[in-house]
Write a protein that holds these residues in place. Structure first.
Motif, PDB file in Angstrom:
ATOM      1  N   HIS A 182       0.925  -1.161  -0.152  1.00 37.91           N
ATOM      2  CA  HIS A 182      -0.099  -0.043   0.025  1.00 37.91           C
ATOM      3  C   HIS A 182       0.947   1.163   0.078  1.00 37.91           C
ATOM      4  O   HIS A 182       2.038   1.229   0.667  1.00 37.91           O
ATOM      5  N   PRO A 183       0.626   2.501  -0.765  1.00 36.63           N
ATOM      6  CA  PRO A 183       1.332   3.437  -0.887  1.00 36.63           C
ATOM      7  C   PRO A 183       1.354   3.970   0.575  1.00 36.63           C
ATOM      8  O   PRO A 183       0.560   4.326   1.228  1.00 36.63           O
ATOM      9  N   ALA A 184       2.571   4.225   1.272  1.00 32.88           N
ATOM     10  CA  ALA A 184       2.919   4.514   2.311  1.00 32.88           C
ATOM     11  C   ALA A 184       2.260   5.948   2.910  1.00 32.88           C
ATOM     12  O   ALA A 184       1.995   6.527   3.853  1.00 32.88           O
ATOM     13  N   HIS A 185       1.819   6.789   1.877  1.00 28.47           N
ATOM     14  CA  HIS A 185       1.610   8.131   2.256  1.00 28.47           C
ATOM     15  C   HIS A 185       0.062   8.190   2.393  1.00 28.47           C
ATOM     16  O   HIS A 185      -0.504   9.353   2.764  1.00 28.47           O
ATOM     17  N   LEU A 186      -0.550   7.331   1.944  1.00 29.78           N
ATOM     18  CA  LEU A 186      -2.040   7.359   1.969  1.00 29.78           C
ATOM     19  C   LEU A 186      -2.388   6.580   3.410  1.00 29.78           C
ATOM     20  O   LEU A 186      -1.750   5.831   3.770  1.00 29.78           O
ATOM     21  N   PRO A 187      -3.812   6.858   3.934  1.00 28.16           N
ATOM     22  CA  PRO A 187      -4.394   6.272   5.212  1.00 28.16           C
ATOM     23  C   PRO A 187      -4.291   4.844   4.954  1.00 28.16           C
ATOM     24  O   PRO A 187      -4.933   4.337   3.957  1.00 28.16           O
ATOM     25  N   THR A 188      -4.134   3.930   6.146  1.00 24.69           N
ATOM     26  CA  THR A 188      -4.310   2.593   6.001  1.00 24.69           C
ATOM     27  C   THR A 188      -5.898   2.381   6.099  1.00 24.69           C
ATOM     28  O   THR A 188      -6.630   2.814   6.698  1.00 24.69           O
ATOM     29  N   PRO A 189      -6.202   1.584   5.017  1.00 24.02           N
ATOM     30  CA  PRO A 189      -7.837   1.146   4.808  1.00 24.02           C
ATOM     31  C   PRO A 189      -8.389   0.604   5.957  1.00 24.02           C
ATOM     32  O   PRO A 189      -7.485  -0.236   6.597  1.00 24.02           O
ATOM     33  N   ALA A 190      -9.618   0.592   6.399  1.00 29.08           N
ATOM     34  CA  ALA A 190     -10.294  -0.245   7.181  1.00 29.08           C
ATOM     35  C   ALA A 190     -10.030  -1.698   7.193  1.00 29.08           C
ATOM     36  O   ALA A 190     -10.069  -2.253   5.952  1.00 29.08           O
ATOM     37  N   GLY A 191      -9.769  -2.413   8.290  1.00 31.37           N
ATOM     38  CA  GLY A 191      -9.737  -3.745   7.918  1.00 31.37           C
ATOM     39  C   GLY A 191      -8.174  -4.191   8.042  1.00 31.37           C
ATOM     40  O   GLY A 191      -7.941  -5.499   7.997  1.00 31.37           O
TER      41      GLY A 191
ATOM     42  N   HIS B 280      -4.027  -3.431   8.839  1.00 33.56           N
ATOM     43  CA  HIS B 280      -2.963  -3.136   9.773  1.00 33.56           C
ATOM     44  C   HIS B 280      -1.421  -3.026   9.462  1.00 33.56           C
ATOM     45  O   HIS B 280      -1.257  -3.951   8.630  1.00 33.56           O
ATOM     46  N   PRO B 281      -0.822  -2.060   9.681  1.00 27.63           N
ATOM     47  CA  PRO B 281       0.718  -2.150   9.286  1.00 27.63           C
ATOM     48  C   PRO B 281       1.452  -3.229   9.797  1.00 27.63           C
ATOM     49  O   PRO B 281       1.218  -3.548  10.884  1.00 27.63           O
ATOM     50  N   THR B 282       2.513  -3.968   9.031  1.00 32.14           N
ATOM     51  CA  THR B 282       3.183  -4.831   9.778  1.00 32.14           C
ATOM     52  C   THR B 282       4.652  -4.119  10.022  1.00 32.14           C
ATOM     53  O   THR B 282       5.042  -4.954  10.848  1.00 32.14           O
ATOM     54  N   GLY B 283       4.629  -2.966   9.811  1.00 36.66           N
ATOM     55  CA  GLY B 283       5.952  -2.280  10.398  1.00 36.66           C
ATOM     56  C   GLY B 283       6.911  -2.394   9.334  1.00 36.66           C
ATOM     57  O   GLY B 283       8.018  -1.724   9.392  1.00 36.66           O
ATOM     58  N   PHE B 284       6.650  -2.949   7.953  1.00 33.69           N
ATOM     59  CA  PHE B 284       7.715  -3.006   6.994  1.00 33.69           C
ATOM     60  C   PHE B 284       7.207  -1.896   6.212  1.00 33.69           C
ATOM     61  O   PHE B 284       6.387  -1.994   5.496  1.00 33.69           O
ATOM     62  N   THR B 285       8.230  -0.931   5.680  1.00 31.71           N
ATOM     63  CA  THR B 285       8.161  -0.027   4.699  1.00 31.71           C
ATOM     64  C   THR B 285       9.502   0.181   3.838  1.00 31.71           C
ATOM     65  O   THR B 285      10.380  -0.084   4.334  1.00 31.71           O
ATOM     66  N   GLY B 286       9.299   0.494   2.582  1.00 32.86           N
ATOM     67  CA  GLY B 286      10.377   0.595   1.744  1.00 32.86           C
ATOM     68  C   GLY B 286       9.901   0.732   0.150  1.00 32.86           C
ATOM     69  O   GLY B 286       8.689   0.994  -0.005  1.00 32.86           O
TER      70      GLY B 286
END
Length: 70
Positions: free
Chosen positions: A22-31, A33-39
């Motif tokens: 998911h693009p990091a600059h967008l809000p996380t969609p409902a349902g 959750h971030p795993t903590g990995f970004t790159g």
């Protein structure tokens, strides 16, 4: 040359243990959750390949130790 924020991704997971980039600059969609990995997209895809071995939704995976032979 401009840097697009969409070039930075995050890996999300839902309650069925399905993963998504998911693009990091967008809000996380409902349902989800971030795993903590970004790159980068490639780095996130590689991380997902390593951490998401069973592509079946969690509710469709056999339960270990259930004791039923089917």
């Amino acid at each position: 040359m401009s840097h697009s924020p969409a070039a930075h991704w995050t890996v999300l997971v839902n309650d069925e243990d399905q993963h998504a980039l998911h693009p990091a600059h967008l809000p996380t969609p409902a349902g989800w959750h971030p795993t903590g990995f970004t790159g980068t997209e490639d780095a996130c895809a590689s991380w997902t390949d390593t951490h998401w071995a069973d592509l079946r939704p969690l509710s469709l995976r056999p339960r270990s130790g259930s004791g039923s032979a089917g």
